[in-house]
Design an enzyme around this catalytic site. Structure first.
Site, PDB file in Angstrom:
ATOM      1  N   LYS A 203       0.751  -1.303   0.017  1.00 29.95           N
ATOM      2  CA  LYS A 203       0.020  -0.086   0.063  1.00 29.95           C
ATOM      3  C   LYS A 203       0.854   1.200  -0.032  1.00 29.95           C
ATOM      4  CE  LYS A 203      -3.547   2.448   2.652  1.00 29.95           C
ATOM      5  NZ  LYS A 203      -4.431   2.220   3.591  1.00 29.95           N
ATOM      6  N   LYS A 257      -2.236  -1.514  -3.916  1.00 27.46           N
ATOM      7  CA  LYS A 257      -3.160  -0.244  -3.723  1.00 27.46           C
ATOM      8  C   LYS A 257      -2.282   0.946  -3.776  1.00 27.46           C
ATOM      9  CE  LYS A 257      -6.196   2.110  -0.453  1.00 27.46           C
ATOM     10  NZ  LYS A 257      -6.577   1.991   1.049  1.00 27.46           N
TER      11      LYS A 257
HETATM   12  C1  PBG Z   1      -6.427   3.645   5.575  1.00 25.86           C
HETATM   13  C2  PBG Z   1      -6.988   3.596   4.057  1.00 25.86           C
HETATM   14  C3  PBG Z   1      -7.026   4.411   2.932  1.00 25.86           C
HETATM   15  C4  PBG Z   1      -7.851   4.038   1.965  1.00 25.86           C
HETATM   16  C5  PBG Z   1      -8.700   3.058   2.388  1.00 25.86           C
HETATM   17  N1  PBG Z   1      -8.120   2.648   3.806  1.00 25.86           N
HETATM   18  C6  PBG Z   1      -6.092   5.404   2.712  1.00 25.86           C
HETATM   19  C7  PBG Z   1      -5.582   6.678   3.522  1.00 25.86           C
HETATM   20  O1  PBG Z   1      -6.271   7.213   4.140  1.00 25.86           O
HETATM   21  O2  PBG Z   1      -4.290   6.169   3.780  1.00 25.86           O
HETATM   22  C8  PBG Z   1      -7.989   4.618   0.620  1.00 25.86           C
HETATM   23  C9  PBG Z   1      -9.081   4.002  -0.487  1.00 25.86           C
HETATM   24  C10 PBG Z   1      -9.454   5.018  -1.334  1.00 25.86           C
HETATM   25  O3  PBG Z   1      -8.668   6.039  -1.669  1.00 25.86           O
HETATM   26  O4  PBG Z   1     -10.483   4.586  -2.204  1.00 25.86           O
HETATM   27  N2  PBG Z   1      -6.602   2.635   6.349  1.00 25.86           N
END
Ligand code: PBG
Length: 335
Positions: A203, A257
């Site tokens: 991620k 991601k």
């Molecule tokens: C963090 C989380 C994020 C997303 C899902 N869970 C990113 C973040 O704020 O770092 C982002 C998903 C999206 O942008 O669609 N636990």
């Protein structure tokens, strides 16, 4: 590559492209509804279905409106939904303690939908950012550093709580080191031996998460970036190390991601580990397509299909996408 040499005019690659039926026959990848995972935003209140301003066509649902989500997912043959809470500000604090509240939004949503006979699974994120007043995924010390091992203890408790409320897939998205192993061990010891663990293994500290932070309300508070735990977008070898660790610690599924800018990472991880690998087409990717579509600058439907198919081509087994219900309808009707 094979050892034979292709040479013009014996090889004319356009022969296989000359009409629709032959293009169909030689098509290597196909997007189907089996590939789609639908992220859902939850909010407090009654009878609420609010459109998220930065994500046209995506809504926050109050728990009593989840029956609509169930119908859409079942009717469109979607296999998995993912729940994300928009926690009210007054319930957020430094430690994200609302994440361990049996009556938090996600637990109540699980209680509501998991006592029915569903045709799809329900996945829940494990991370503290929807619950912390500072918007980070972990606990902080007074120097504003994210504490890895202390955070892991909370993530383990959060995972057990979600397992107790019958989540089907637990998905740690926090990027702390070692959490998959600790969560897996706790699940084994508490008789949740069949719990699926989907690790957000690679991620990235991405600039494409803006609209999501708007949707869950974590943007207002976030005072610094997440670069000390989410990955540097310059790196790919490191993504393989992340995936290797999570697989060895007991993950069943791996996530990469964001999506479209990271197809190389999906491809590398898939080729290296031959492991079930999912991709997340994140909020910024969604909103960019919607915005250009609304202006008439791109053919929105065609671009959605092209991007989602390219995830398949890169090696993704399934894709989390806010387009899931919309595109499932299109795919089902074109059969
Ligand atoms: C963090 C989380 C994020 C997303 C899902 N869970 C990113 C973040 O704020 O770092 C982002 C998903 C999206 O942008 O669609 N636990």
């Amino acid at each position: 590559m094979t050892s034979y040499l292709e040479e013009y005019p014996l090889s004319r690659l356009r022969r296989n492209r000359q009409s629709k039926w032959i293009r169909n026959l030689v098509s290597e990848n196909k997007l189907t509804t089996d590939d789609l995972i639908w992220p859902i935003f939850l909010c407090e209140g009654e009878n609420i279905k609010n459109e998220i301003q930065s994500m046209p066509g995506v809504y926050r649902y109050s728990i009593d409106r989840l029956s609509e989500v169930i119908d859409i997912a079942s009717d469109n043959k979607i296999n998995l939904i993912a729940l994300f809470p928009n926690t009210p500000d007054e319930l957020k604090n430094e430690n994200g303690s609302e994440s361990l509240n049996e009556k938090n939004l996600v637990c109540r949503a699980l209680d509501k939908i998991k006592n029915q006979d569903l045709s799809f699974g329900v996945m829940c994120d494990v991370a503290l950012d929807p619950y912390t007043s500072h918007g980070h995924d972990g606990l902080l010390n007074n120097k504003y550093e994210i504490l890895n091992d202390e955070t892991n203890q909370v993530l383990v408790q959060q995972s057990l709580l979600l397992a107790k409320h019958k989540a089907d897939i637990i998905a740690p998205s926090d990027m702390m080191d070692g959490r998959i192993g600790l969560i897996r061990e706790a699940l084994e010891n508490n008789d949740y031996k069949n719990m699926l663990l989907l690790s957000y293994a690679a991620k990235y500290a991405s600039n494409f998460y803006g609209p999501f932070r708007d949707a869950v309300g974590s943007h207002k508070s976030l005072k610094s970036d997440k670069k000390s735990y989410q990955m540097n977008f310059s790196n790919s070898n490191e993504a393989l190390r992340e995936a290797a660790l999570d697989i060895s610690e007991g993950a069943d599924l791996i996530m990469v991601k964001p999506g479209i800018s990271y197809l190389d990472i999906i491809s590398k991880i898939k080729n290296e580990f031959k492991f079930p690998t999912f991709a997340y087409q994140v909020s910024g990717e969604y909103s960019m397509i919607k915005a250009a579509g609304e202006k008439g600058w791109i053919d929105e439907d065609a671009v959605i299909i092209e991007q989602l198919t390219s995830f398949k081509r890169a090696g993704a087994d399934a894709i989390l996408t806010y387009f899931a219900p919309y595109i499932a309808k299109t795919l089902n009707s074109s059969k």
